[in-house]
Design an enzyme around this catalytic site. Sequence first.
Site, PDB file in Angstrom:
ATOM      1  CD  GLU A 458      -3.240   0.619   2.021  1.00  0.00           C
ATOM      2  OE1 GLU A 458      -4.069   1.487   2.238  1.00  0.00           O
ATOM      3  OE2 GLU A 458      -3.273  -0.518   2.546  1.00  0.00           O
ATOM      4  CD  GLU A 740      -4.646  -0.486   8.966  1.00  0.00           C
ATOM      5  OE1 GLU A 740      -5.328  -0.054   8.015  1.00  0.00           O
ATOM      6  OE2 GLU A 740      -3.865  -1.462   8.850  1.00  0.00           O
ATOM      7  CG  HIS A 761      -1.935   2.575   9.690  1.00  0.00           C
ATOM      8  ND1 HIS A 761      -1.616   1.815   8.589  1.00  0.00           N
ATOM      9  CD2 HIS A 761      -3.004   3.300   9.338  1.00  0.00           C
ATOM     10  CE1 HIS A 761      -2.481   2.065   7.616  1.00  0.00           C
ATOM     11  NE2 HIS A 761      -3.337   2.976   8.049  1.00  0.00           N
TER      12      HIS A 761
END
Length: 965
Positions: A458, A740, A761
């Site tokens: 990502e 995250e 994250h």
Amino acid sequence: MKITKLRTNQMENPLGFEYDRLTLSWVTKVEETDKSLFQSAAQVQIATDADLTYIIFDSGKRDDINRLAFQPDIQLKPRTRYYWQVTIWGEHDEQATSSIAWFETGKIDESWQGKWITPDLDKEVHPLLRKNFTLPSDVVTARAYVCGLGIYQLEINGSRISDEYFAPGFNAYDFWLQYQTYDVTDLLTNGDNAIGIMLGNGWYKGRFGFDGGYHELYGDTFAAIVELVVTLADGTTKVIGSDRDWKSAASPIAFSGIYDGEVYDANKERTNWSTANFDDSDWTGVHETTVDTEEFQARLSLPVKIKEERKPIEIIHTPAGETVLDLGQNMTGWVRFKAKAAKDEKLKLQYGEILQNGNFYNENLRTAKAEYTYISDGSEREVQPHFTFYGFRYVKLTGFPEDISIDDFTGCVMYSDIEETGRIETSNPLVNQLFKNAMWGQKGNFLDVPTDCPQRDERMGWTGDAQIFASTACYNMYSPAFYNKYMYDLREEQKRIGGSVPFIVPTIKPENDPGFVTGNGSAAWGDAATIIPWTLYMHYGDKALLEEQFDTMKDWVDYIKRLDDETGSNRLWRVNFHFGDWLALDGKDPAGLMGGTDPFYIASAYYCYSATLVAKAANVIGKTAIEKEYNQLAEEIKEAIYNEYFTANGSSAIPTQTAMVVALYMDLIPESKRPRLIEDLKVKLLDDGLHLNTGFVGTPYLCHVLSENGLNDFAYTLLLNEDYPSWLFAVKQGATTIWERWNSVLEDGSISGTGMNSLNHYAYGSIAEWMYRHMCGINPAEQSPGFQKMTLTPKPNGQLSYAKASVESASGYIESGWELKADGSLIFSFVVPFDTTAELVLPHANLEEVQVNGEALSRTNLDAVQAKENVKCELVPGTYVFDYTPKKSYQLSYSSKSSIKDLLGNNQAREIFYKELPEIAHNEIAKKQNLETPIRDFLTMPIISQFVSEDKFAKLDEKLKNIKL
């Protein structure tokens, strides 16, 4: 006075950047012998020589020069270095002159003599490109103007020209492309020379994007353009440009990719390939090509560098028989290692964030291989990758000899060239680690683009993550130039989609778009268009930057309003896909992603908030008609939201923590209704066991709202919770960055899933902003941003014995801290920098009892007043220590034999206790103390009594005295 941090466009001595606007700034430090505390006047001089002999601009001595953002009126020339110096005067006529700073322009509007070239090789072969040239006399100056696609490394005469990596960076290549400028004077010599460039895939050409990525998003061909401009001692200028005379050959890099890593075959090296005596007779040619982009301009991206180095803390031999390095820190970059292997042996490094059952694990990286393979030529050498990076803590080694040593490996921490500016320390080691985790999350994700994660397939610039963390980022690190490049990309994307804003910037644009990939227009994500510019203005006070980004702000709100008008939503935003309160825990489906708060409510709230920010920005830059228009729009949205989502008495129709927090933070309800909503939020948190269940939208605002609305103790309890869900749960699980998800790793140490589970994250790391603003109290003032004026509002809590923060702000060094002594007294320490003022609020203080620097505050010349529970004081630049004992009372009429257990067991008494003493009643202190402790003893403990005013004791006394506990 000493002048430091001379910056051009928020960078120190920038070389070859784009200067559409030119802004100069500096910081002044007070020295011990100085009498002056404020800048009364300044003079800026700019010259074309380092001795300032040939001055082209002189402001003269003026009292209106803004040290945060002075804009000289000059016309810049191409390929020119400008030198500048500032002299300031203090209010006592003291004078200081800075050292000389410089900035240098790129080609500006000059045409290129160098041509885009591509090798006569298969397009998948990683190439080397080179050319020999001769210089007839000694070199005076030399600059290389260069760009390579996908990414490149440039060498001259066998040496890398820079310590920068991954140039030209990641930007919206289809809209604009940036070239870099390097000073290569010291690498050239009289006579024979050579220049060479090595190319890798990068973001431009390799696999990148959603669902395993897409190939050749922007182009399918390696390409480079080089222009070497050399000024010689004989007075001539020679230009060596890329053209058809260059040669090419396959490089030792067999493969490179952002997600998958790199394969390097040392047997295919071409020794000294970028030197003049190298024989390239067997090399093939190149041909000219074109690159499909709309603009080709000087750089905006800060260089990515190896900013830190770390040694592994351990070599682990796992139950599965693996050899694994533990770097002790989740980080972004790579491992440099000493290669000791026979010819043709393969050494492989695989990167991961966590161990599972003691073994290496990287399944949460999804399809990203994240590995490096080195094929040895039999020589001993130090090796590192060229065209990839990894997010990792652990590295699995394959093919290495058994006698490896930790000393053979070095972790290289890579991020954009940004200076750390913030520090926080408390009495709680877990909180200290949490702050470090947030800082490391920023380092790991500030690699040219503010990415969501640096490890899996990502690594994209999600707009929601970027705006959520923006203010924390600005406290932690000096971030304006970094965000300015990101906002330039955002604007380029926005202009082509009618004012909307993509989910990610730069946007990934595959030919066969499945729909979601190029999505745009989601609330909180698209609001990066308004929130980031305003945040930068508040932290750095650069009005020119706000003016530059104003159209971006306005166009975003206009886009939403257009949807509103077209769909008859009547000042609500009730169309489009929205991420809602992403990853909140309060949804009906435990596995759901969007939480339990109506996404259209969140969208409407941000519609109002962004309209308000546009109005504020319009006020700053003097657009009064627009200010009035958008204030009116915000009021209309606010009214519509209240009518749709709130009851007549002010209760939220959406009973979630996030719904209430957003309404309070974004000022969506009438002032008269706030007490009811605050009470509802308090009850909601108590019902939830004083644990958060918020996601990406609610979490950044949660503790701010609590501390600003009389529930500071709630905020501390949420911060200090150690069980799931909480910030410290991750810390207790060994996290060294921000996760995250609240449960990215479960209590037993197993990872909770692999579909979307990053351990680096930074969004939830935004709690650090609350630590700076409320725990330690450092806040920029809206009327004088950039900390020209600040409010110091530290809010101590007895669950910590001390907390302190410092920020190297745009205005200078700021410090704020507090300590709770064993006798219940409080000590506060502050540093206020030169040419600033601070409004200080001392909590629960009696003016007559406050000491400052060993003297009674009431007897000093500081402007101090008693304000209900607090003392307010105006501070000028200086260092201060305040101490006092907070207000308290020991006169309680109910029985001292009544215990905490008695109170908690009586419904009527417990309700009174919660209502009258919300700062302490809800938290776990009572449970941590002996439940048999008499209530009076409990309430008069120093750790408690500092938060309980005399009138609150009186109310409690009056209401409890007739209750049989």
